[in-house]
Design a protein around this motif. Sequence first.
Motif, PDB file in Angstrom:
ATOM      1  N   SER A 192      -2.903 -14.240  -1.263  1.00  0.00           N
ATOM      2  CA  SER A 192      -2.647 -13.051  -0.459  1.00  0.00           C
ATOM      3  C   SER A 192      -3.848 -12.179  -0.687  1.00  0.00           C
ATOM      4  CB  SER A 192      -1.255 -12.458  -0.684  1.00  0.00           C
ATOM      5  OG  SER A 192      -0.326 -13.332  -0.445  1.00  0.00           O
ATOM      6  N   GLN A 193      -4.180 -11.327   0.250  1.00  0.00           N
ATOM      7  CA  GLN A 193      -5.032 -10.194  -0.282  1.00  0.00           C
ATOM      8  C   GLN A 193      -4.673  -9.537  -1.170  1.00  0.00           C
ATOM      9  OE1 GLN A 193      -5.070  -8.319   3.792  1.00  0.00           O
ATOM     10  NE2 GLN A 193      -6.763  -9.323   4.445  1.00  0.00           N
ATOM     11  N   LEU A 212     -11.974  -3.565  -0.104  1.00  0.00           N
ATOM     12  CA  LEU A 212     -10.839  -3.057  -1.144  1.00  0.00           C
ATOM     13  C   LEU A 212     -10.126  -1.795  -0.520  1.00  0.00           C
ATOM     14  CD1 LEU A 212     -12.569  -3.656  -4.608  1.00  0.00           C
ATOM     15  CD2 LEU A 212     -10.752  -4.994  -3.733  1.00  0.00           C
ATOM     16  N   VAL A 213     -10.900  -0.903   0.017  1.00  0.00           N
ATOM     17  CA  VAL A 213     -10.180   0.241   0.629  1.00  0.00           C
ATOM     18  C   VAL A 213      -9.276  -0.097   1.588  1.00  0.00           C
ATOM     19  CG1 VAL A 213     -10.788   2.286   2.024  1.00  0.00           C
ATOM     20  CG2 VAL A 213     -12.284   1.795   0.252  1.00  0.00           C
ATOM     21  N   ALA A 214      -9.585  -0.993   2.481  1.00  0.00           N
ATOM     22  CA  ALA A 214      -8.743  -1.583   3.582  1.00  0.00           C
ATOM     23  C   ALA A 214      -7.188  -2.153   2.887  1.00  0.00           C
ATOM     24  CB  ALA A 214      -9.467  -2.331   4.574  1.00  0.00           C
ATOM     25  N   VAL A 215      -7.342  -2.669   1.900  1.00  0.00           N
ATOM     26  CA  VAL A 215      -6.457  -3.375   1.349  1.00  0.00           C
ATOM     27  C   VAL A 215      -5.501  -2.257   0.531  1.00  0.00           C
ATOM     28  CG1 VAL A 215      -5.304  -5.234  -0.391  1.00  0.00           C
ATOM     29  CG2 VAL A 215      -7.463  -5.685   1.091  1.00  0.00           C
ATOM     30  N   ALA A 216      -6.309  -1.336  -0.095  1.00  0.00           N
ATOM     31  CA  ALA A 216      -5.512  -0.197  -0.860  1.00  0.00           C
ATOM     32  C   ALA A 216      -4.799   0.547   0.235  1.00  0.00           C
ATOM     33  CB  ALA A 216      -6.281   0.536  -1.533  1.00  0.00           C
ATOM     34  N   GLU A 217      -5.384   0.912   1.420  1.00  0.00           N
ATOM     35  CA  GLU A 217      -4.596   1.846   2.553  1.00  0.00           C
ATOM     36  C   GLU A 217      -3.521   0.934   2.996  1.00  0.00           C
ATOM     37  OE1 GLU A 217      -7.870   2.840   5.079  1.00  0.00           O
ATOM     38  OE2 GLU A 217      -8.560   4.313   3.711  1.00  0.00           O
ATOM     39  N   ALA A 218      -3.352  -0.481   3.115  1.00  0.00           N
ATOM     40  CA  ALA A 218      -2.598  -1.293   3.741  1.00  0.00           C
ATOM     41  C   ALA A 218      -1.504  -1.400   2.717  1.00  0.00           C
ATOM     42  CB  ALA A 218      -2.778  -2.822   3.898  1.00  0.00           C
ATOM     43  N   ALA A 219      -1.652  -1.168   1.546  1.00  0.00           N
ATOM     44  CA  ALA A 219      -0.749  -0.999   0.310  1.00  0.00           C
ATOM     45  C   ALA A 219       0.043   0.433   0.160  1.00  0.00           C
ATOM     46  CB  ALA A 219      -0.900  -1.470  -1.084  1.00  0.00           C
ATOM     47  N   GLY A 220      -0.330   1.049   0.912  1.00  0.00           N
ATOM     48  CA  GLY A 220       0.005   2.574   1.081  1.00  0.00           C
ATOM     49  C   GLY A 220      -0.673   3.657  -0.162  1.00  0.00           C
ATOM     50  N   GLY A 221      -1.894   2.943  -0.734  1.00  0.00           N
ATOM     51  CA  GLY A 221      -2.512   3.713  -1.610  1.00  0.00           C
ATOM     52  C   GLY A 221      -3.972   4.104  -1.508  1.00  0.00           C
ATOM     53  N   LYS A 222      -4.831   4.388  -2.338  1.00  0.00           N
ATOM     54  CA  LYS A 222      -6.189   4.723  -1.966  1.00  0.00           C
ATOM     55  C   LYS A 222      -6.831   4.515  -3.451  1.00  0.00           C
ATOM     56  CE  LYS A 222      -4.982   9.334  -3.035  1.00  0.00           C
ATOM     57  NZ  LYS A 222      -3.748   9.308  -3.330  1.00  0.00           N
ATOM     58  N   LEU A 223      -8.242   4.220  -3.170  1.00  0.00           N
ATOM     59  CA  LEU A 223      -8.958   3.877  -4.387  1.00  0.00           C
ATOM     60  C   LEU A 223      -8.633   4.565  -5.606  1.00  0.00           C
ATOM     61  CD1 LEU A 223     -12.443   2.944  -3.178  1.00  0.00           C
ATOM     62  CD2 LEU A 223     -10.746   1.260  -3.580  1.00  0.00           C
ATOM     63  N   ARG A 260       9.021  -8.576  -5.007  1.00  0.00           N
ATOM     64  CA  ARG A 260       7.650  -8.976  -4.924  1.00  0.00           C
ATOM     65  C   ARG A 260       7.343  -9.067  -3.322  1.00  0.00           C
ATOM     66  NH1 ARG A 260       4.744 -14.218  -6.967  1.00  0.00           N
ATOM     67  NH2 ARG A 260       4.878 -15.003  -4.785  1.00  0.00           N
ATOM     68  N   SER A 261       6.153  -8.368  -2.987  1.00  0.00           N
ATOM     69  CA  SER A 261       5.906  -8.384  -1.458  1.00  0.00           C
ATOM     70  C   SER A 261       4.538  -8.658  -1.185  1.00  0.00           C
ATOM     71  CB  SER A 261       6.395  -7.336  -0.700  1.00  0.00           C
ATOM     72  OG  SER A 261       5.594  -6.266  -1.196  1.00  0.00           O
ATOM     73  N   THR A 262       3.910  -9.318  -0.226  1.00  0.00           N
ATOM     74  CA  THR A 262       2.538  -9.570   0.248  1.00  0.00           C
ATOM     75  C   THR A 262       1.856  -8.414   1.054  1.00  0.00           C
ATOM     76  OG1 THR A 262       3.060 -10.887   2.050  1.00  0.00           O
ATOM     77  CG2 THR A 262       2.653 -12.038  -0.206  1.00  0.00           C
ATOM     78  N   ILE A 263       0.743  -8.061   0.585  1.00  0.00           N
ATOM     79  CA  ILE A 263      -0.038  -6.803   1.496  1.00  0.00           C
ATOM     80  C   ILE A 263      -1.169  -7.662   2.304  1.00  0.00           C
ATOM     81  CG2 ILE A 263      -1.481  -4.751   1.058  1.00  0.00           C
ATOM     82  CD1 ILE A 263       1.368  -4.565   0.043  1.00  0.00           C
ATOM     83  N   ALA A 264      -0.863  -7.284   3.483  1.00  0.00           N
ATOM     84  CA  ALA A 264      -2.248  -8.017   4.587  1.00  0.00           C
ATOM     85  C   ALA A 264      -2.677  -7.015   5.437  1.00  0.00           C
ATOM     86  CB  ALA A 264      -1.471  -9.089   5.122  1.00  0.00           C
ATOM     87  N   THR A 265      -3.902  -7.076   5.756  1.00  0.00           N
ATOM     88  CA  THR A 265      -4.536  -5.943   6.737  1.00  0.00           C
ATOM     89  C   THR A 265      -5.395  -7.049   7.476  1.00  0.00           C
ATOM     90  OG1 THR A 265      -5.483  -3.924   7.373  1.00  0.00           O
ATOM     91  CG2 THR A 265      -5.921  -5.139   5.180  1.00  0.00           C
ATOM     92  N   ASP A 266      -5.700  -6.718   8.854  1.00  0.00           N
ATOM     93  CA  ASP A 266      -6.768  -7.155   9.664  1.00  0.00           C
ATOM     94  C   ASP A 266      -8.071  -6.384   9.521  1.00  0.00           C
ATOM     95  OD1 ASP A 266      -6.283  -5.175  11.200  1.00  0.00           O
ATOM     96  OD2 ASP A 266      -5.805  -6.241  12.976  1.00  0.00           O
ATOM     97  N   LYS A 267      -7.975  -5.369   8.510  1.00  0.00           N
ATOM     98  CA  LYS A 267      -9.043  -4.408   8.265  1.00  0.00           C
ATOM     99  C   LYS A 267      -9.830  -5.029   7.052  1.00  0.00           C
ATOM    100  CE  LYS A 267      -7.234  -0.580  10.581  1.00  0.00           C
ATOM    101  NZ  LYS A 267      -6.733   1.071  10.291  1.00  0.00           N
ATOM    102  N   ALA A 268      -9.282  -6.081   6.371  1.00  0.00           N
ATOM    103  CA  ALA A 268     -10.103  -6.742   5.413  1.00  0.00           C
ATOM    104  C   ALA A 268      -9.863  -8.300   5.818  1.00  0.00           C
ATOM    105  CB  ALA A 268      -9.507  -6.505   4.248  1.00  0.00           C
ATOM    106  N   SER A 323      -6.284  -9.867  -4.766  1.00  0.00           N
ATOM    107  CA  SER A 323      -6.929 -10.814  -4.890  1.00  0.00           C
ATOM    108  C   SER A 323      -8.736 -10.421  -5.036  1.00  0.00           C
ATOM    109  CB  SER A 323      -6.892 -11.815  -3.890  1.00  0.00           C
ATOM    110  OG  SER A 323      -5.478 -12.344  -3.856  1.00  0.00           O
ATOM    111  N   GLY A 324      -9.531 -11.310  -5.330  1.00  0.00           N
ATOM    112  CA  GLY A 324     -10.940 -11.076  -5.172  1.00  0.00           C
ATOM    113  C   GLY A 324     -11.189 -10.832  -4.079  1.00  0.00           C
ATOM    114  N   GLN A 325     -12.145  -9.918  -3.873  1.00  0.00           N
ATOM    115  CA  GLN A 325     -12.859  -9.736  -2.468  1.00  0.00           C
ATOM    116  C   GLN A 325     -14.164 -10.156  -2.558  1.00  0.00           C
ATOM    117  OE1 GLN A 325     -11.967  -8.685   0.810  1.00  0.00           O
ATOM    118  NE2 GLN A 325      -9.774  -8.836   0.169  1.00  0.00           N
ATOM    119  N   ILE A 326     -14.755 -10.760  -1.650  1.00  0.00           N
ATOM    120  CA  ILE A 326     -16.378 -10.970  -1.562  1.00  0.00           C
ATOM    121  C   ILE A 326     -16.503 -10.296  -0.327  1.00  0.00           C
ATOM    122  CG2 ILE A 326     -16.180 -13.013  -2.947  1.00  0.00           C
ATOM    123  CD1 ILE A 326     -16.511 -14.792  -0.293  1.00  0.00           C
ATOM    124  N   PRO A 327     -17.995 -10.391   0.013  1.00  0.00           N
ATOM    125  CA  PRO A 327     -18.597  -9.526   0.904  1.00  0.00           C
ATOM    126  C   PRO A 327     -18.342 -10.173   2.329  1.00  0.00           C
ATOM    127  CG  PRO A 327     -20.338 -10.265  -0.217  1.00  0.00           C
ATOM    128  CD  PRO A 327     -18.945 -10.507  -0.863  1.00  0.00           C
TER     129      PRO A 327
END
Length: 127
Positions: free
Chosen positions: A19-20, A59-70, A3-11, A31-35
């Motif tokens: 964790s994000q 959400l796009v920023a967190v997905a990219e930080a995880a190595g994925g996309k929407l 298990r690992s956490t995902i974090a980005t300063d783009k979100a 985790s839930g994202q608010i605006p």
Amino acid sequence: MTRSTIATDKAPSAIGPYSQAVRAGNTVYFSGQIPLDPATGNLIEGDITTQTRRVFDNLVAVAEAAGGKLSDIVRVGIYVTDLGNFAAVNAVMAEYFQQPYPARSTIEVSGLPKGAQVEVDAILVLP
């Protein structure tokens, strides 16, 4: 299973003890994202459309930080303070996702952190 956490300063940074996103195997739980503006951590001003776009951008920023996309997202949970905004949220979601759409629930809630009108969480499966 690792298990690992995902974090980005783009979100926005987490505003509590969470964790994000967390990756477990090839699955990423958001985790839930608010605006929130990632640069300031402040709630952005604007109508439900503006707020929903900021949420999906986060959400796009967190997905990219995880190595994925929407398009790797398989489930979305949407929480709104006014279900009358359902059509506006749907219209914004359609700007970000294409078929096959992820599974989804939309729930009206009495309140969200920092007075947000919308919050979105998601589950992503990496290829």
